[in-house]
Design a protein around this motif. Structure first.
Motif, short mmCIF file in Angstrom:
data_model
loop_
_atom_site.label_atom_id
_atom_site.label_comp_id
_atom_site.label_asym_id
_atom_site.label_seq_id
_atom_site.Cartn_x
_atom_site.Cartn_y
_atom_site.Cartn_z
N LEU A 43 2.49 -4.13 5.58
CA LEU A 43 1.83 -3.81 4.30
C LEU A 43 1.90 -2.31 4.01
O LEU A 43 2.18 -1.90 2.87
N GLN A 44 1.67 -1.49 5.05
CA GLN A 44 1.69 -0.04 4.84
C GLN A 44 3.07 0.47 4.45
O GLN A 44 3.19 1.43 3.69
N ASP A 45 4.11 -0.21 4.92
CA ASP A 45 5.47 0.19 4.57
C ASP A 45 5.89 -0.37 3.22
O ASP A 45 7.04 -0.23 2.81
N GLY A 46 4.93 -1.03 2.54
CA GLY A 46 5.23 -1.56 1.22
C GLY A 46 6.03 -2.85 1.25
O GLY A 46 6.57 -3.28 0.23
N GLY A 47 6.10 -3.49 2.42
CA GLY A 47 6.87 -4.73 2.55
C GLY A 47 6.02 -5.94 2.20
O GLY A 47 4.84 -5.82 1.85
N SER A 48 6.66 -7.11 2.31
CA SER A 48 5.97 -8.36 2.00
C SER A 48 5.75 -9.14 3.29
O SER A 48 6.62 -9.16 4.17
N LEU A 49 4.60 -9.82 3.36
CA LEU A 49 4.31 -10.64 4.54
C LEU A 49 5.18 -11.89 4.57
O LEU A 49 5.22 -12.59 5.57
#
Ligand code: DC
Length: 212
Positions: A43-49
């Motif tokens: 989440l912190q890296d702006g990715g998706s779960l």
């Protein structure tokens, strides 16, 4: 001696595992923190779960030091993210070695999670599966959160617990399940002292059985 403590969220397994570790002078690993750290990193890296390869990469690069001092890992958001990434085989494979090395320390260790007795340390001489009804677990977690000033309804908490149970038990990769040789400890009608006493009796019986 390796002590494996598994069970669903808010069953009391974390507190029991920490106290067993103190009692027997063993190092303790809360393996849920590893999955929480991976979920938050995504989440912190702006990715998706939903992105298994991003989650697997986060797991491979995980720095597992100091996780128990990181308050962000205790949030509901981290728990939810953890439960999502924990379903990916790549994430579980990336975290396997670290957990098995922890369990293999000279003298032993206490590990708590969902798959300790089944996958991480199947040969552990002492295995507990700690549980309680979803209603009791939701009430416990709700009390903890409201004491910290976090507003959430009991109904929402129960729905959250049930969603996590379904996801953790229903996944294909290392689902949450009681190991065949684990002893079931149902803490529904127990306070923490009674639950810990029962856990210690289970460990003492395992020690006697294995001559430890
Ligand atoms: O125990 P916990 O609430 O901190 O765990 C968070 C999530 O991580 C949980 O929903 C499932 C996952 N988990 C797992 O799959 N395997 C483990 N050994 C520990 C946790």
């Amino acid at each position: 001696m390796v002590i494996a403590v598994d069970g669903p969220a808010a069953s009391g397994k974390g507190t029991i595992a920490a106290r067993l570790a103190r009692t027997y002078g063993l190092p303790h690993l809360d393996t849920g923190l590893l999955y929480r750290a991976v979920g938050l990193k995504v989440l912190q890296d702006g990715g998706s779960l939903d992105d298994e390869s991003a989650a697997t990469e986060a797991a491979r690069g995980l720095d597992a030091t100091g996780l128990s001092d990181d308050a962000r890992l205790t949030t509901g958001e981290a728990g939810e993210a953890a439960s999502r990434v924990a379903g990916y085989p790549g994430v579980r494979a990336a975290l396997l070695e670290l957990q098995q090395a922890f369990a293999a320390q000279a003298g032993g260790a206490v590990l708590d999670g969902r798959d300790i007795g089944t996958v991480i340390a199947p040969d552990a001489p002492a295995k507990l599966f700690v549980t309680a009804t979803p209603e009791v677990r939701a009430t416990r977690r709700w009390k903890q959160l409201t004491a910290r000033g976090i507003e959430i309804s009991l109904e929402a908490m129960l729905a959250d617990i049930q969603r996590r149970d379904d996801r953790d038990a229903g996944r294909g990769a290392a689902p949450m399940v009681q190991a065949e040789d684990a002893v079931l400890l149902d803490t529904t009608d127990m306070g923490i002292e009674a639950a810990f006493d029962a856990a210690r009796r289970i460990v003492e019986a395992a020690r006697a059985k294995h001559g430890l």
